[in-house]
Scaffold this motif. Sequence first.
Motif, PDB file in Angstrom:
ATOM      1  N   PHE A 203      -1.727  -4.318  -5.051  1.00 47.77           N
ATOM      2  CA  PHE A 203      -0.921  -3.238  -5.069  1.00 47.77           C
ATOM      3  C   PHE A 203      -1.762  -1.979  -5.405  1.00 47.77           C
ATOM      4  CE2 PHE A 203       1.761  -0.366  -7.531  1.00 47.77           C
ATOM      5  CZ  PHE A 203       2.546   0.077  -6.586  1.00 47.77           C
TER       6      PHE A 203
ATOM      7  N   LEU B  32      -3.349   2.359  -9.897  1.00 50.52           N
ATOM      8  CA  LEU B  32      -2.327   3.220 -10.011  1.00 50.52           C
ATOM      9  C   LEU B  32      -2.724   4.627 -10.390  1.00 50.52           C
ATOM     10  CD1 LEU B  32      -0.669   0.525 -12.543  1.00 50.52           C
ATOM     11  CD2 LEU B  32      -0.444   0.921 -10.241  1.00 50.52           C
TER      12      LEU B  32
ATOM     13  N   GLU C   7       1.330  12.581 -13.845  1.00 48.60           N
ATOM     14  CA  GLU C   7       0.680  12.501 -12.752  1.00 48.60           C
ATOM     15  C   GLU C   7       1.552  13.422 -11.802  1.00 48.60           C
ATOM     16  OE1 GLU C   7      -1.913   9.950  -9.723  1.00 48.60           O
ATOM     17  OE2 GLU C   7       0.426   9.092 -10.123  1.00 48.60           O
TER      18      GLU C   7
ATOM     19  N   GLY D 298      10.376  -0.503  -0.873  1.00 47.20           N
ATOM     20  CA  GLY D 298      10.010  -1.107  -1.915  1.00 47.20           C
ATOM     21  C   GLY D 298      10.794  -1.996  -2.681  1.00 47.20           C
TER      22      GLY D 298
ATOM     23  N   LYS E  79       9.234  17.361  -6.388  1.00 41.33           N
ATOM     24  CA  LYS E  79       8.621  16.719  -7.590  1.00 41.33           C
ATOM     25  C   LYS E  79       7.334  17.866  -8.045  1.00 41.33           C
ATOM     26  CE  LYS E  79       5.319  13.215  -9.404  1.00 41.33           C
ATOM     27  NZ  LYS E  79       4.642  11.875  -9.266  1.00 41.33           N
TER      28      LYS E  79
ATOM     29  N   LYS F 215       2.614  -4.959   3.274  1.00 46.56           N
ATOM     30  CA  LYS F 215       4.094  -4.204   3.282  1.00 46.56           C
ATOM     31  C   LYS F 215       3.503  -2.767   3.178  1.00 46.56           C
ATOM     32  CE  LYS F 215       6.870  -2.184   1.149  1.00 46.56           C
ATOM     33  NZ  LYS F 215       7.109  -0.706   1.448  1.00 46.56           N
TER      34      LYS F 215
ATOM     35  N   GLY G  80       9.506  -4.881  -0.605  1.00 49.20           N
ATOM     36  CA  GLY G  80       8.240  -4.936  -1.501  1.00 49.20           C
ATOM     37  C   GLY G  80       8.625  -6.194  -2.641  1.00 49.20           C
TER      38      GLY G  80
ATOM     39  N   CYS H 130      -5.631   9.947  -5.547  1.00 53.52           N
ATOM     40  CA  CYS H 130      -5.355   9.386  -7.077  1.00 53.52           C
ATOM     41  C   CYS H 130      -6.838   9.721  -7.725  1.00 53.52           C
ATOM     42  CB  CYS H 130      -5.075   7.752  -7.145  1.00 53.52           C
ATOM     43  SG  CYS H 130      -6.317   6.938  -6.245  1.00 53.52           S
TER      44      CYS H 130
ATOM     45  N   SER I  29       0.784  -1.130  -0.129  1.00 50.68           N
ATOM     46  CA  SER I  29      -0.007   0.118   0.205  1.00 50.68           C
ATOM     47  C   SER I  29       0.787   0.970   0.110  1.00 50.68           C
ATOM     48  CB  SER I  29      -0.948  -0.111   1.264  1.00 50.68           C
ATOM     49  OG  SER I  29      -0.362  -0.045   2.457  1.00 50.68           O
TER      50      SER I  29
ATOM     51  N   GLY J  83       2.544   4.196  -7.419  1.00 46.04           N
ATOM     52  CA  GLY J  83       2.535   4.694  -8.753  1.00 46.04           C
ATOM     53  C   GLY J  83       2.606   3.710  -9.949  1.00 46.04           C
TER      54      GLY J  83
ATOM     55  N   GLU K 217       6.829   2.632   3.433  1.00 53.68           N
ATOM     56  CA  GLU K 217       7.987   3.033   4.141  1.00 53.68           C
ATOM     57  C   GLU K 217       7.592   4.338   4.511  1.00 53.68           C
ATOM     58  OE1 GLU K 217       8.011   2.279   1.164  1.00 53.68           O
ATOM     59  OE2 GLU K 217      10.014   2.767   0.052  1.00 53.68           O
TER      60      GLU K 217
ATOM     61  N   THR L 226       5.955   1.740 -10.666  1.00 53.59           N
ATOM     62  CA  THR L 226       6.184   0.721  -9.721  1.00 53.59           C
ATOM     63  C   THR L 226       5.106  -0.740 -10.198  1.00 53.59           C
ATOM     64  OG1 THR L 226       6.472   2.393  -8.130  1.00 53.59           O
ATOM     65  CG2 THR L 226       6.102   0.044  -7.358  1.00 53.59           C
TER      66      THR L 226
ATOM     67  N   TRP M  60       1.387   5.955   0.487  1.00 54.92           N
ATOM     68  CA  TRP M  60       1.277   6.768   1.812  1.00 54.92           C
ATOM     69  C   TRP M  60       0.350   7.500   1.823  1.00 54.92           C
ATOM     70  CZ3 TRP M  60       1.675  11.203  -1.140  1.00 54.92           C
ATOM     71  CH2 TRP M  60       2.205  11.239  -2.254  1.00 54.92           C
TER      72      TRP M  60
END
Length: 482
Positions: free
Chosen positions: A226, A251, A386, A208, A334, A175, A212, A284, A149, A229, A178, A232, A151
């Motif tokens: 999952f 995603l 995104e 990850g 970012k 998982k 992960g 999202c 999952s 992103g 982090e 990933t 954040w």
Amino acid sequence: MAFKQLKNFINGTFYEPHSKEYLNNFNPATGEIYSQIPSSGIDDINQAVKAAKMAFRSWSQTSPEKRGRLLIRIADMIEQNLDAFALAETEDTGKPIQLSRTVDIPRAAANFRFFGTAIQHFASESHAMVGQGINYTLRKPLGVVGCISPWNLPLYLFTWKIAPALAAGNCVVGKPSEVTPVTAFMLAEMCKNAGLPNGVLNIVHGSGPKAGQALVEHSDVKAISFTGGTQTGREIAQKAGQMLKKVSLELGGKNPNIIFADCDFDKMLTTTLRSSFRNQGQICLCGSRIFIERPIYERFKTEFTAKTFMLKVGDPLDEDSFMGSLVSENHLNKVLYYVNLAQEEGGKVLTGGKPVRLRGRCTKGWFMEPTIIEGLDNECRVNQEEIFGPVVTLIPFETEEEVLQMANDTEYGLSATVWTNDLTRAHRMSEQLEAGIVWVNTWMKRDLRTPFGGVKNSGVGREGGWEALRFFTEPKNVCIEY
Ligand code: TXE
């Protein structure tokens, strides 16, 4: 040591990672270390999968009523500890406390309650072959499944995966991100106190690429659910594909918010503030591309910009902060990169665009102004990639055909919002928009029974309701001849 040191939860016990190494986890509103989390790897994942495999024998044979009762007990316990969970979620993510208390944590409890009851109504089909025999379908749990999952809605999305997996009789290795691990750690304690048998839910912390990836690559893990992103998701799908593993991928998105001149303007404006900037735009489902029909473009621009300017960016612990901090320094950088790019691409910043420096305990936090940009065409990078932050763009349109073409002209297809009081147009648009979820005259209104997920690069598969229970079970057909 002022911060918490988290541990992995394996077979009902809290363990240090085999590596004995820990990663720092920050409170993004203060820039200070909030916790340290195990830097787990293959050895920890192996230990967790082994425990889950052992527990599966008995958990898969436990009646749905009993499984359901346990999940509902966990839901009750989350609610009883609402304030502690909400505070932890806010300190970990930087989101306003009011949001954690009214959305994130109640929804985590609702996920357990929903699937705890749903499993008691879950039925499979039979197909009679007249005069010849009958087929019936058994729906068996898969075994050990992995839930990974992100954040942005930490406990909300973690429980959205593990609740249906457990309800269906699987054992889980989870998982959490982090970046925001603390509420998952608290949940582990709660599950233990609720009497969930050892090994049924295991939670392994770490990055990850280490923890992960080891989870995805473990041959005894039968499916991966999952959220994260798109890049990933693509890597996970590649590995899972080679191993012929089931995957559910939720995603990214680049969702259109389409506003026609005949809409209820006030309701649209209030909702658009939320769909643009709620959770600092880190959902999202946020509508990051706002398309406005030409006759109301100037009015919308003026009123939306004025209201956005007034939104309070503040300490997430202040009850009246509308926006808190972004989740991390990296993520803030970012998002700021995209604001610069927008200007290079010819866009004009109408409001916002800069980091915010707060006083007091939040001076070192990663805050940012809510940002509106106009003057960019739909093809530019800012309107195609995104951003996942408090940044929206305004694009005028003349006709329904034109806006449909632009709305669909993206690699993503998660959700779309349409504002109109023309009923026929609402249905017509809903049918033609390339998205897994369409909202008409609303946003983020959720019924947990509905299919949830995206098309194109926004994902594979659906979560929610029966879809989730079907994902976490394997159908087996039995054919009997008369
Ligand atoms: O997510 P990652 P990141 C988008 C958003 C954001 C971007 C990157 O645009 O800027 O993704 O965010 C685990 N094998 N979304 O880098 O890396 C990771 O540890 C197995 C949209 O934070 O996808 C974490 O638990 N697992 C999204 C989870 O994947 C791996 C919400 C998500 O992290 C892994 C969040 C690997 N190789 C970000 N690499 C949404 N759809 O809501 C990472 N992970």
